[in-house]
Write a protein that holds these residues in place. Structure first.
Motif, PDB file in Angstrom:
ATOM      1  N   ASN A 274      -2.956  -7.501  -4.745  1.00 19.17           N
ATOM      2  CA  ASN A 274      -2.538  -7.496  -3.335  1.00 19.17           C
ATOM      3  C   ASN A 274      -1.840  -6.197  -2.933  1.00 19.17           C
ATOM      4  O   ASN A 274      -1.330  -6.095  -1.814  1.00 19.17           O
ATOM      5  N   ARG A 275      -1.776  -5.209  -3.846  1.00 17.18           N
ATOM      6  CA  ARG A 275      -1.174  -3.900  -3.580  1.00 17.18           C
ATOM      7  C   ARG A 275       0.268  -4.012  -3.079  1.00 17.18           C
ATOM      8  O   ARG A 275       0.688  -3.335  -2.146  1.00 17.18           O
ATOM      9  N   LEU A 276       1.029  -4.895  -3.725  1.00 16.35           N
ATOM     10  CA  LEU A 276       2.407  -5.171  -3.330  1.00 16.35           C
ATOM     11  C   LEU A 276       3.371  -4.761  -4.444  1.00 16.35           C
ATOM     12  O   LEU A 276       3.122  -5.022  -5.615  1.00 16.35           O
ATOM     13  N   VAL A 277       4.469  -4.111  -4.043  1.00 13.02           N
ATOM     14  CA  VAL A 277       5.553  -3.782  -4.962  1.00 13.02           C
ATOM     15  C   VAL A 277       6.859  -4.189  -4.291  1.00 13.02           C
ATOM     16  O   VAL A 277       7.080  -3.893  -3.120  1.00 13.02           O
ATOM     17  N   VAL A 278       7.726  -4.869  -5.031  1.00  8.33           N
ATOM     18  CA  VAL A 278       9.070  -5.207  -4.566  1.00  8.33           C
ATOM     19  C   VAL A 278      10.036  -4.506  -5.511  1.00  8.33           C
ATOM     20  O   VAL A 278      10.069  -4.803  -6.693  1.00  8.33           O
ATOM     21  N   GLU A 279      10.807  -3.556  -4.991  1.00  5.96           N
ATOM     22  CA  GLU A 279      11.756  -2.783  -5.788  1.00  5.96           C
ATOM     23  C   GLU A 279      13.180  -3.169  -5.424  1.00  5.96           C
ATOM     24  O   GLU A 279      13.478  -3.423  -4.257  1.00  5.96           O
ATOM     25  N   ILE A 280      14.052  -3.166  -6.424  1.00  5.80           N
ATOM     26  CA  ILE A 280      15.462  -3.451  -6.188  1.00  5.80           C
ATOM     27  C   ILE A 280      16.207  -2.128  -6.060  1.00  5.80           C
ATOM     28  O   ILE A 280      16.124  -1.272  -6.929  1.00  5.80           O
ATOM     29  N   GLU A 281      16.926  -1.975  -4.953  1.00  3.69           N
ATOM     30  CA  GLU A 281      17.774  -0.807  -4.727  1.00  3.69           C
ATOM     31  C   GLU A 281      19.225  -1.242  -4.704  1.00  3.69           C
ATOM     32  O   GLU A 281      19.546  -2.309  -4.177  1.00  3.69           O
ATOM     33  N   ASN A 282      20.096  -0.401  -5.257  1.00  3.46           N
ATOM     34  CA  ASN A 282      21.538  -0.651  -5.305  1.00  3.46           C
ATOM     35  C   ASN A 282      21.855  -1.939  -6.036  1.00  3.46           C
ATOM     36  O   ASN A 282      22.861  -2.586  -5.761  1.00  3.46           O
TER      37      ASN A 282
ATOM     38  N   ASP B 271       0.830  -1.214   0.000  1.00  3.48           N
ATOM     39  CA  ASP B 271       0.000   0.000   0.000  1.00  3.48           C
ATOM     40  C   ASP B 271       0.863   1.262   0.000  1.00  3.48           C
ATOM     41  O   ASP B 271       0.532   2.261   0.627  1.00  3.48           O
ATOM     42  N   GLY B 272       2.039   1.190  -0.647  1.00  2.00           N
ATOM     43  CA  GLY B 272       2.922   2.342  -0.752  1.00  2.00           C
ATOM     44  C   GLY B 272       3.794   2.589   0.465  1.00  2.00           C
ATOM     45  O   GLY B 272       4.595   3.508   0.470  1.00  2.00           O
ATOM     46  N   LYS B 273       3.666   1.764   1.496  1.00  2.00           N
ATOM     47  CA  LYS B 273       4.469   1.933   2.712  1.00  2.00           C
ATOM     48  C   LYS B 273       5.492   0.813   2.803  1.00  2.00           C
ATOM     49  O   LYS B 273       5.188  -0.345   2.554  1.00  2.00           O
ATOM     50  N   GLU B 274       6.712   1.195   3.187  1.00  2.00           N
ATOM     51  CA  GLU B 274       7.768   0.194   3.287  1.00  2.00           C
ATOM     52  C   GLU B 274       7.441  -0.828   4.370  1.00  2.00           C
ATOM     53  O   GLU B 274       7.138  -0.489   5.505  1.00  2.00           O
ATOM     54  N   ARG B 275       7.536  -2.092   3.993  1.00  2.00           N
ATOM     55  CA  ARG B 275       7.204  -3.187   4.910  1.00  2.00           C
ATOM     56  C   ARG B 275       8.449  -3.973   5.318  1.00  2.00           C
ATOM     57  O   ARG B 275       8.455  -4.655   6.322  1.00  2.00           O
TER      58      ARG B 275
ATOM     59  N   SER C 265      -4.916 -12.022   2.155  1.00  2.00           N
ATOM     60  CA  SER C 265      -4.130 -12.163   0.929  1.00  2.00           C
ATOM     61  C   SER C 265      -2.646 -12.228   1.288  1.00  2.00           C
ATOM     62  O   SER C 265      -2.211 -11.696   2.304  1.00  2.00           O
ATOM     63  N   TYR C 266      -1.883 -12.881   0.421  1.00  2.00           N
ATOM     64  CA  TYR C 266      -0.465 -13.067   0.722  1.00  2.00           C
ATOM     65  C   TYR C 266       0.353 -13.186  -0.556  1.00  2.00           C
ATOM     66  O   TYR C 266      -0.172 -13.484  -1.631  1.00  2.00           O
ATOM     67  N   ASN C 267       1.646 -12.956  -0.411  1.00  2.00           N
ATOM     68  CA  ASN C 267       2.646 -13.209  -1.446  1.00  2.00           C
ATOM     69  C   ASN C 267       3.845 -13.832  -0.753  1.00  2.00           C
ATOM     70  O   ASN C 267       4.151 -13.479   0.387  1.00  2.00           O
TER      71      ASN C 267
END
Length: 136
Positions: A117-125, A53-57, A76-78
């Motif tokens: 599920n309103r989930l985003v996984v972003e790669i940093e560095n 939901d746009g908040k870091e988890r 819901s889950y991932n």
């Protein structure tokens, strides 16, 4: 007759001009060394950043193998799996499973998205893949 090894332009320079040139070269060298050391010691390890939901988890290192279940209040889950320096969603409760069928990600700026599920996984560095865009 012996030829001079001093370039013609330097012969006409005054003593203070040479001092200024030496100081400027010294400053340029110091700046180069400083930037090199800064880049070497501030480089962070690649991480998968989980946003719900746009908040870091959570943040998970791509160098450590792990499996994370990301569960929401509505049930819901991932399941995020990190191995071999890549992140992928291996299981999800969403109906379309687009996130599960996406290839693993490892590069800077790449992401995995599960819209239901309103989930985003972003790669940093992450690794620089050397491409601006790609199609599949």
């Amino acid at each position: 007759m012996v030829k001079s090894v001093i370039p013609a332009g330097l012969k006409s320079m005054k003593k203070n001009d040479l001092k200024l040139l030496a100081v400027l070269l010294g400053l340029a060298l110091a700046a180069f060394v400083g930037m090199s050391l800064y880049a070497r010691f501030t480089t962070k390890e690649p991480q998968a950043v989980v946003l719900l939901d746009g908040k870091e988890r959570g943040r998970y290192s791509l160098s450590e193998e792990t499996v994370v279940e990301i569960r929401q209040e509505d049930g819901s889950y991932n399941i995020l799996q990190i191995r071999d320096g890549k992140a992928e969603i291996t299981e999800a409760s969403c109906p379309d499973k687009i996130c599960v069928n996406h290839r693993p990600v490892r590069g800077q700026g790449e992401s995995l998205v599960c819209l239901p599920n309103r989930l985003v996984v972003e790669i940093e560095n992450g690794e620089d893949l050397g491409i601006d865009a790609g199609t599949r």
